[in-house]
Each structure stands twice: as C-alpha cells, then as structure tokens.
Design a protein around this motif. Structure first.
Motif, mmCIF file in Angstrom:
data_model
loop_
_atom_site.group_PDB
_atom_site.id
_atom_site.type_symbol
_atom_site.label_atom_id
_atom_site.label_comp_id
_atom_site.label_asym_id
_atom_site.label_seq_id
_atom_site.Cartn_x
_atom_site.Cartn_y
_atom_site.Cartn_z
ATOM 1 N N THR A 52 0.874 -1.168 0.000
ATOM 2 C CA THR A 52 0.000 0.000 0.000
ATOM 3 C C THR A 52 0.914 1.221 0.000
ATOM 4 O O THR A 52 2.079 1.121 0.398
ATOM 5 N N SER A 91 -6.796 -3.634 -6.262
ATOM 6 C CA SER A 91 -7.731 -3.144 -5.258
ATOM 7 C C SER A 91 -8.151 -4.292 -4.366
ATOM 8 O O SER A 91 -8.371 -5.393 -4.842
ATOM 9 N N GLN A 95 -10.599 -0.894 1.664
ATOM 10 C CA GLN A 95 -9.370 -0.454 2.336
ATOM 11 C C GLN A 95 -8.385 0.244 1.412
ATOM 12 O O GLN A 95 -7.575 1.026 1.848
ATOM 13 N N GLY A 96 -8.399 -0.110 0.132
ATOM 14 C CA GLY A 96 -7.486 0.585 -0.751
ATOM 15 C C GLY A 96 -6.811 -0.271 -1.788
ATOM 16 O O GLY A 96 -7.358 -1.266 -2.243
ATOM 17 N N LYS A 98 -3.025 -1.910 -3.454
ATOM 18 C CA LYS A 98 -1.640 -2.319 -3.239
ATOM 19 C C LYS A 98 -0.921 -2.268 -4.571
ATOM 20 O O LYS A 98 -1.501 -2.572 -5.615
ATOM 21 N N THR A 113 -10.627 -9.952 0.378
ATOM 22 C CA THR A 113 -11.329 -8.666 0.470
ATOM 23 C C THR A 113 -11.499 -8.228 1.919
ATOM 24 O O THR A 113 -11.909 -7.111 2.194
ATOM 25 N N ASN A 114 -11.176 -9.118 2.857
ATOM 26 C CA ASN A 114 -11.314 -8.761 4.264
ATOM 27 C C ASN A 114 -10.030 -8.166 4.836
ATOM 28 O O ASN A 114 -10.047 -7.075 5.404
ATOM 29 N N CYS A 115 -8.889 -8.883 4.642
ATOM 30 C CA CYS A 115 -7.647 -8.403 5.253
ATOM 31 C C CYS A 115 -6.667 -7.852 4.219
ATOM 32 O O CYS A 115 -5.644 -7.281 4.581
ATOM 33 N N GLY A 116 -6.958 -8.030 2.937
ATOM 34 C CA GLY A 116 -6.077 -7.489 1.909
ATOM 35 C C GLY A 116 -4.899 -8.376 1.565
ATOM 36 O O GLY A 116 -4.022 -7.980 0.799
#
Ligand code: ZN
Ligand code: ZN
Length: 160
Positions: A52, A91, A95-96, A98, A113-116
């Motif tokens: 990120t 995406s 959260q955004g 990376k 999609t929960n913790c990235g």
C-alpha cells in the motif's frame, strides 16, 4: 499525462533499465529526478510484496530516515508510475490499493477482500486457455490480468 513506451510483459527488467525509463518518464512530465523519487522506485523494485502507499512510505522512512520522503510524494510518484504502466495496482475492497512493479514476471492474484492478503499464482492451463480463447476470437492479446476475490484461510477461520 504523457507516456513512454516500455514493454514489461513477461520479463524481468534490470534496475538500471528501469531507472533510465523512470528518468525519461519524469522528464516528459516536467518533473525533477530527486533522490526521494529514486528511493520509491528502488524500494518497489527490491520488494517482493504488494505494498500500500502507506506501507511503502513506512519502509522508506525506516530505511532512509534522513531523506524525509513525504507521503504525498509517494502517492504522486505511484500514480505517475501506474499511468505509465510501470507499476500495477490491485484493489482489495474499501481499504485501498496495493502496488507492485510491472516488471515482475507474469502472475495472477488471489485477493482477500477482508484483510487485503494477496497470493500470487501462475497456472499454465489458465495461461494457455486465455491465449487460445483470444486467438479463436481473432483477438490479438497483449496482456491480461486475473484477480480472484474472496476470503483467505485466516479470515475464514476467524469467521467461525
Ligand atoms: Zn484475509
Ligand atoms: Zn503480484
């Protein structure tokens, strides 16, 4: 935003090559080549992770505390690099995003999609099928990206 032509598909690029492309990119966009900007490129190059903007900034702060690289410079440099296809972004929900260098060897992604969390994979059959489908449809394929979204093992366990 002006572009320079760089073909990163399916090959790993030497850092010196990448750096000279980066300098050219800054030049056509009338931006100065600074040590802060170089460190952003270098840190991306040396990282195996998908970062990120915040984690990239954090890494730079830790490794080069004297440079005082601002988060705004990180954001701006990342979008410049992304617009010229030198980095790609993934995406992972609200959260955004990376980022990773486009110069890495081709691979696809599984994204939690929960913790990235991001897992990379390559499957020859999938690669071949995509080429076959494109060619069957008379499409001249130059690249592809595949993202599988869902919940990683950890997040599934935590749901229970
Ligand atoms: Zn997860
Ligand atoms: Zn990746």
């Amino acid at each position: 935003m002006k572009n320079i032509t760089t073909n990163f598909n399916d090959k790993t690029v030497e850092y010196t090559q990448l750096l000279s492309d980066f300098k050219a990119l800054l030049k056509v966009n009338s931006l100065k080549f600074t040590i802060q900007r170089e460190v952003i490129l270098e840190t991306l190059y040396n990282s195996d992770e998908h970062l990120t903007p915040e984690s990239l900034h954090h890494l730079i702060q830790n490794n080069f505390p004297d440079l005082k690289t601002g988060i705004a410079t990180v954001y701006r440099t990342l979008s410049l690099l992304e617009e010229s296809n030198m980095v790609t972004s993934l995406s992972f929900g609200a959260q955004g995003k990376k980022y990773e260098l486009g110069a890495k060897e081709h691979h696809d992604h599984m994204i939690c999609t929960n913790c990235g969390d991001i897992t990379e994979f390559v499957d020859e059959e999938i690669e071949n099928r995509q080429h076959a489908i494109a060619s069957d449809l008379g499409f001249k394929m130059s690249d592809h990206s595949m993202q599988i979204y869902g919940l990683c093992k950890n997040c599934q366990d935590n749901e229970k």
